[in-house]
Write an enzyme that holds these catalytic residues in place. Structure first.
Site, mmCIF file in Angstrom:
data_model
loop_
_atom_site.group_PDB
_atom_site.id
_atom_site.type_symbol
_atom_site.label_atom_id
_atom_site.label_comp_id
_atom_site.label_asym_id
_atom_site.label_seq_id
_atom_site.Cartn_x
_atom_site.Cartn_y
_atom_site.Cartn_z
ATOM 1 N N LYS A 176 0.792 -1.250 0.039
ATOM 2 C CA LYS A 176 0.139 0.056 0.101
ATOM 3 C C LYS A 176 0.854 1.247 -0.053
ATOM 4 O O LYS A 176 2.010 1.121 0.356
ATOM 5 C CB LYS A 176 -0.857 0.007 1.309
ATOM 6 C CG LYS A 176 -2.241 -0.986 0.793
ATOM 7 C CD LYS A 176 -3.403 -0.791 1.594
ATOM 8 C CE LYS A 176 -4.445 -1.608 1.263
ATOM 9 N NZ LYS A 176 -5.200 -1.751 2.180
ATOM 10 N N ARG A 180 -4.308 -9.874 4.454
ATOM 11 C CA ARG A 180 -4.799 -9.936 3.025
ATOM 12 C C ARG A 180 -3.610 -9.502 2.173
ATOM 13 O O ARG A 180 -2.973 -8.336 2.389
ATOM 14 C CB ARG A 180 -5.938 -8.792 2.789
ATOM 15 C CG ARG A 180 -6.519 -8.780 1.252
ATOM 16 C CD ARG A 180 -7.631 -7.594 1.566
ATOM 17 N NE ARG A 180 -8.075 -7.705 0.127
ATOM 18 C CZ ARG A 180 -7.780 -6.698 -0.860
ATOM 19 N NH1 ARG A 180 -6.656 -6.110 -0.524
ATOM 20 N NH2 ARG A 180 -8.261 -6.809 -1.730
HETATM 21 N N1 HH2 Z 1 -7.802 -3.117 0.582
HETATM 22 C C1 HH2 Z 1 -7.833 -3.043 -0.670
HETATM 23 C C2 HH2 Z 1 -9.243 -3.686 -1.022
HETATM 24 N N2 HH2 Z 1 -9.967 -4.535 -0.232
HETATM 25 N N3 HH2 Z 1 -10.605 -5.042 1.890
HETATM 26 C C3 HH2 Z 1 -10.371 -5.399 3.162
HETATM 27 N N4 HH2 Z 1 -11.087 -6.155 3.874
HETATM 28 N N5 HH2 Z 1 -9.093 -4.644 3.671
HETATM 29 C C4 HH2 Z 1 -8.302 -3.966 2.929
HETATM 30 O O1 HH2 Z 1 -7.204 -3.501 3.423
HETATM 31 C C5 HH2 Z 1 -8.469 -3.759 1.556
HETATM 32 C C6 HH2 Z 1 -9.768 -4.415 0.876
HETATM 33 C C7 HH2 Z 1 -7.225 -2.399 -1.461
HETATM 34 O O2 HH2 Z 1 -6.248 -3.122 -2.032
HETATM 35 P P1 HH2 Z 1 -6.228 -3.879 -3.409
HETATM 36 O O3 HH2 Z 1 -7.235 -4.711 -3.491
HETATM 37 O O4 HH2 Z 1 -5.056 -4.349 -3.668
HETATM 38 O O5 HH2 Z 1 -6.339 -2.650 -4.659
HETATM 39 P P2 HH2 Z 1 -7.675 -2.104 -5.319
HETATM 40 O O6 HH2 Z 1 -8.812 -1.468 -4.183
HETATM 41 O O7 HH2 Z 1 -7.153 -0.875 -6.008
HETATM 42 O O8 HH2 Z 1 -8.451 -3.232 -6.102
#
Ligand code: HH2
Length: 276
Positions: free
Chosen positions: A221, A256
């Site tokens: 992040k 995650r």
């Molecule tokens: N972070 C992201 C998305 N979903 N869900 C939970 N429960 N906790 C988190 O910290 C979280 C989440 C953001 O990361 P990522 O899926 O890698 O990217 P994007 O939102 O751009 O798809």
């Protein structure tokens, strides 16, 4: 332990949750897993590396990301979910805030709901989780993905996030979700400065003291990039490792992550030290 339709997700050890984004624009793996065949191969690899659950999403929630209409989310998500379900036996969570998408995803074999809005964006979501008897991850976010990083402010970020999660867990239980089907998440990067994210990791034990398993998402992040002098996403592995180890030390039971094999080693060592 979380009871899911694909079997129990045992939390005696830290559970690695592998990230699969069926999106063209996610900040880290955007565009790579839109193709169902490639997503299924990536899913199988993450399970071989130690993932206890996979989190499949089709709406990017990165800062500034516009909301995705339900039709588009469905069109991206369902073929990927179908292919991933056929490829692995571990529980799958669906990363969505829309009850209509939850219903379709459960029909395709999803087991757990991961809602970054903790049931606030769609009032039908928590009652649907209760009706279907599926666990739900409730995450803290200040604002919406469009507004959240503009000027996040708290008097006491840790106390406010913990109070929010207690309130949303209460809302889930009032909607009929079982207490042992609730997971809470401080929402690292969702309406938080670098200092807010660090404070939440340092005092994660307050979130854990709510009595629900804690999921933490720090993987690659922005705050890690900022702490390391604007490091690009593909060079944040060791920064992620530090954050995962400290989250585990302060009580995270699910992490995650994108890099499942590497973070499995980090979690195994961190939890051994915590248990000693
Ligand atoms: N972070 C992201 C998305 N979903 N869900 C939970 N429960 N906790 C988190 O910290 C979280 C989440 C953001 O990361 P990522 O899926 O890698 O990217 P994007 O939102 O751009 O798809």
């Amino acid at each position: 332990m979380l009871r899911t339709r694909s079997g129990p997700l045992v939390l005696d050890r830290v559970a690695l949750v592998g990230i699969l984004n069926a999106t063209p624009d996610s900040f880290s793996d955007g565009g790579r897993h839109l193709d169902p065949g490639r997503a299924a191969a990536a899913a199988a690899e993450m399970v071989a590396e130690g993932a206890a659950m996979l989190d499949v999403g089709a709406e990017s929630t990165r800062p500034g990301a516009p909301p995705v209409p339900a039709d588009e989310e469905r069109r991206r998500l369902l073929p990927v979910l179908r292919a991933v379900r056929a490829a692995v036996r571990v529980p799958i969570s669906v990363d969505t805030s829309k009850a209509t998408i939850v219903r379709l995803a459960l029909e395709e074999g999803a087991d757990v709901v991961n809602d970054v809005s903790a049931g606030r964006f769609d009032p039908a979501l928590l009652p649907l989780c209760a009706e279907q008897g599926v666990p739900v991850v409730l995450m803290h976010m200040q604002g919406t993905p469009v507004t959240m990083q503009l000027d996040p402010r708290y008097a006491d970020v840790v106390a406010e996030v913990a109070a929010f999660l207690a309130e949303r867990a209460g809302a889930a239980r009032a909607a009929g979700v079982a207490a042992d089907a609730i997971v809470v998440d401080p929402g690292i990067g969702f309406g938080k400065t670098v200092a807010h994210n660090c404070a939440l990791l340092a005092r994660l034990d307050l979130v854990a003291s709510l009595g629900y398993p804690v999921l933490v998402g720090v993987s690659r992040k922005g705050f890690i990039g900022q702490l390391l002098g604007e490091r690009p996403t593909n060079e944040r592995l060791l920064g992620t490792a530090a954050a995962v180890a400290l989250a585990v030390a302060r009580g995270a039971r699910l992490v995650r992550v994108h890099d499942v094999g590497a973070m499995r080693d980090v979690a195994r060592v961190a939890e051994a030290v915590v248990g000693a």
